[in-house]
Design a protein around this motif. Structure first.
Motif: not given
Length: 415
Positions: A286-290, A69-74
């Protein structure tokens, strides 16, 4: 003594965020002048990447647990942040994350071009286009039977706007043009080109790889239909970039890639697509990159895009002044006093650009040499290659003086 660019930016303070600039190569401190290829990355952006992996590492849109949930929101909010950064009021629905400008070009070329172009249609580009645009639309034209036409570039590196008005016709379906030339430093009148395109019911795709990092950009003011940029040129990570598209156009187009994450419902007989922008982001992104790209946008906004633009132009003008002291150096693009992007391409009589780059490396001065992915432009200008110095928020006049001194050494070696 204060100089024009230090009055605009606190360069010494900014440099503290870039530890790589303290590196020494061959006993000499690094002078990094290859920013048009890739900018360096400040500590806050590096920290954003590390914080994600240390504290929030999970896949997005695939879990109900806290980390997901935290990763999705960020990640979702990062889309909103980048949309805001380039003036797109529609938020995430108009901001697709891609790997880079090249992927954005391909997304539109394949998702729109293959479906819409046919024999008799035309795609108009300029003679200064990057290969990522030129080669991509060439391939689409070959497959669809469409024709490619090119807006001429004059000897001073400007677009011939009279020629643009002549060749953009009712047969034109797409105008694909670079905002700032990565070879000439020319800032193109993309808003005027958009007006011409729209008068003929054509779309316009703007390559903003060199503009988004260096100047204020407002995609709605210029009335771009599509606009692309890369994170690694704007103090962001590699492997992430953005594609802006007007919402109604992105909704009408089919996806470019298929798989998980971009679907709403899958049945054995058919599949329906997810909402924007997710229908264009298949698979684990690319989650961290985004997330870090949003941090890069914050970093640049904290400095001020208008100030960055003035700083880069001041450095480019100073470089032109210094290089103009020598009769054996030919500078490409707009001349002294003209507003331009923060880069200067040039040739030195009797010394090949590749040799220039290698010799400058011995003096710990990093530049680019070659055709800069604009081979047809170099051919038009009668050059096999050029050397390019490009500047960013952490560069100084002293570093340009170091460039000129190293060029003196190259000249002496080949004399």
């Amino acid at each position: 003594m204060a100089t024009p660019e230090t009055e605009v930016l606190d360069v010494e303070r900014i440099r503290e965020d870039f530890p790589i600039l303290e590196r020494e190569i061959g006993g000499k401190q690094l002078v990094y002048l290859d920013n048009a290829a890739t900018s360096q990355t400040p500590d806050p952006v590096v920290d954003a990447i590390a914080d994600y992996y240390r504290e929030t590492n999970a896949n997005i849109h695939r879990g109900l647990h806290q980390l997901s949930q935290e990763a999705s929101v960020a990640y979702e909010e990062a889309h909103d942040r980048l949309a805001e950064f380039i003036g797109a009021s529609g938020g995430r629905e108009e901001m697709v994350f891609v790997r880079n400008t090249t992927e954005a070009e391909n997304l539109i070329a394949y998702a729109w071009g293959l479906n819409e172009l046919e024999p008799g249609d035309e795609v108009v580009m300029s003679e200064m286009e990057h290969h990522s645009s030129l080669v991509t639309w060439q391939q689409i034209a070959d497959r669809t039977g469409a024709e490619i036409r090119y807006i001429q570039v004059d000897d001073d590196g400007h677009l011939d706007m009279d020629h643009a008005a002549e060749i953009i016709t009712d047969d034109t379906q797409m105008v694909s043009v670079v905002h700032v030339s990565n070879t000439l430093g020319t800032i193109n009148p993309v808003g005027e080109l958009a007006d011409i395109a729209h008068d003929h019911d054509a779309y316009i795709f703007v390559d903003g790889a060199q503009s988004v990092p260096t100047m204020p950009v407002d995609v709605e003011e210029m009335d771009a239909d599509f606009f692309a940029f890369s994170g690694h040129k704007m103090v962001g990570p590699t492997g992430i970039g953005g594609l802006y598209g007007k919402q109604h156009l992105l909704e009408e187009m089919d996806p470019f890639m298929y798989g998980g994450g971009m679907i709403r419902k899958v049945e054995f007989e058919e599949t329906t697509w997810h909402d924007l922008p997710w229908k264009y982001e298949a698979g684990t992104p690319a989650i961290a990159q985004g997330i870090a790209l949003a941090e890069a946008a914050d970093y640049l906004d904290d400095i001020g895009m208008e100030r960055i633009e003035r700083h880069e132009n001041a450095l480019a003008q100073y470089t032109i002044d210094r290089l103009s002291e020598f009769d054996d150096i030919d500078i490409m693009g707009p001349g002294a006093g003209e507003q331009r992007g923060g880069l200067v391409s040039f040739t030195l009589d009797t010394v090949h650009p590749h040799d220039i780059s290698e010799i400058l490396n011995d003096y710990s001065v990093a530049i680019r040499a070659g055709d800069h992915c604009t081979q047809p432009l170099h051919d038009k200008m009668g050059k096999t290659a050029s050397a390019r110095a490009s500047f960013y928020i952490y560069n100084t006049r002293e570093e340009i003086d170091a460039l000129v001194d190293a060029l003196d050494a190259a000249r002496d070696l080949f004399r």
